[in-house]
Design an enzyme around this catalytic site. Sequence first.
Site, PDB file in Angstrom:
ATOM      1  CG  ASP A 107      56.009   0.668 -23.435  1.00 34.82           C
ATOM      2  OD1 ASP A 107      54.829   1.319 -23.207  1.00 34.82           O
ATOM      3  OD2 ASP A 107      56.576  -0.344 -24.094  1.00 34.82           O
ATOM      4  CG  ASP A 132      56.146  -0.086 -18.202  1.00 38.92           C
ATOM      5  OD1 ASP A 132      56.048  -1.170 -18.286  1.00 38.92           O
ATOM      6  OD2 ASP A 132      57.819  -0.265 -18.892  1.00 38.92           O
TER       7      ASP A 132
END
Length: 515
Positions: free
Chosen positions: A394, A437
């Site tokens: 992430d 993301d």
Amino acid sequence: MESNRLPVPVSPYGPYAALALHVHDLTIRGHHTETLNAADEAEAVTLLLGDHRTRRVSRLGRMYALSALGRLDEALTIAEELVSRPAGPRATDAKIMADTAEVLMHLGRIDDGLHYVARAMNLLDVAPNKGIRYFSAMASLCNAARSADLFELADEVMHKALNSFDSPDDLYRTGAELEHAEMWLEWALRLEQVGRIEEASALVDKAVALLEFWVDKGLDSPIGVSALAVGYAKTGRHDDVFRLVGELLLKMRDSGQQHEARLLHLAHGLSLRATGDLAAARREFRAAEELSVLASQRLLFRYELAVTAVLEFPGEAMQTVLESLRSHVGALWQLRLDRRTMLRQAYRRVELEAARTTADLAATSDALTGLGNRRMFDSRMDSVEGGGSLLLIDVDRFKDINDRFSHGVGDRVLGEIASILRSHCRHDEVAIRFGGDEFAMFLSTGEPEAAQIAERIRRVILARDWNTIALGLRVTLSMGLAACQDGEKGRDLYDRADARLYTAKRSGRNQLAAA
């Protein structure tokens, strides 16, 4: 202070490239027995050092030497090993396919060989057409076409290969020019056998001019000088032939350079026959035939033996044998037309396969980054196997990046991260963007090595000068890693990696959490 510099110069052939390039240098010069010894040393050292790319290049040089020595089954084993593990870029994979095709042709597996030729041609159609990789791949494709008697294709391909490389003095270009000249001589001999004398003579003249150019420059190439002797024999320069044979033939035989010795025996036989010593010419052609490793070579020398026999023992019986052999040679020559048709069909099949692959890839690719998408992620999770690892990634506080700098900057950040992830994937590994993301990598290694890869990626991201995108921008990653256990389902592997990802986030971000 820890240094991030590599311990050796970067090379497309591997960090210890000099070892493998020495192997190739020897085989280009025709020193095939020495090549095998050098390959033994190079492969042992590179295996010990973990330099698999250089070892791969050395294995390729070994394959060339084995093929030249007639050890085709051993050469095919290496070829199949290399082609089963594509490493990219396209030109490199195409080269290995063309080399495999050549070995298959020599073994009589024409259909399989033409299929590999078509695959190589398809890859080279979309590969960058400049530089050493493309040049080397085209030279290999030329040899594969030549082994199928597709001389026109071989000639066209070699011209493209030579035009793709700028330096006239490069060793590889030189080797390719020598092979091109030898190919012209072989083509000329085949044309003579089917009565196309003027075309054959023009090819011989071109070959002699090119070979003399390199010999006059002092090039140390037994294959070049041996081929030149054949050219001299075909152009009536018999004193030059006798001189070269006297200087080189015994040396070539003693050193095990059978290909070069075979050419010298051929040249000697042609000149002896032209000067009236038919019995001696017959002995030379016999010696050349004994050194032959391919059926096409043996047929060439048997044809010269038949021509010599008609001159030495004139009569209807010998003439009948020669005419029968000419009919056989003519029939084989006509088979070239069938092979050209087969190649076109094979190329069309490969084009269709490539189109399907492109369509499948588009359906499983993320439009922004070019990485795999959620569909690919789900597919890989369904087929996950023990021995590999899953890395979840992430971008830390990515919403803040979008809010502070704009979504355009956020998109550029995702693109940069994707590029870095892609550069850390080997050919059997894949990087995926499966959320805004959120990224994932399916790695083919166990957890210790996968953790090293993850840490390297994290440090690269941290060290990147993000100010070049937006002043004040800083990007870090949180990661969770889990190794797949035998019999484990993809869902369970994902849950373990995801739990570790959240451990990394709760522990302050910008870190990897693993077992």
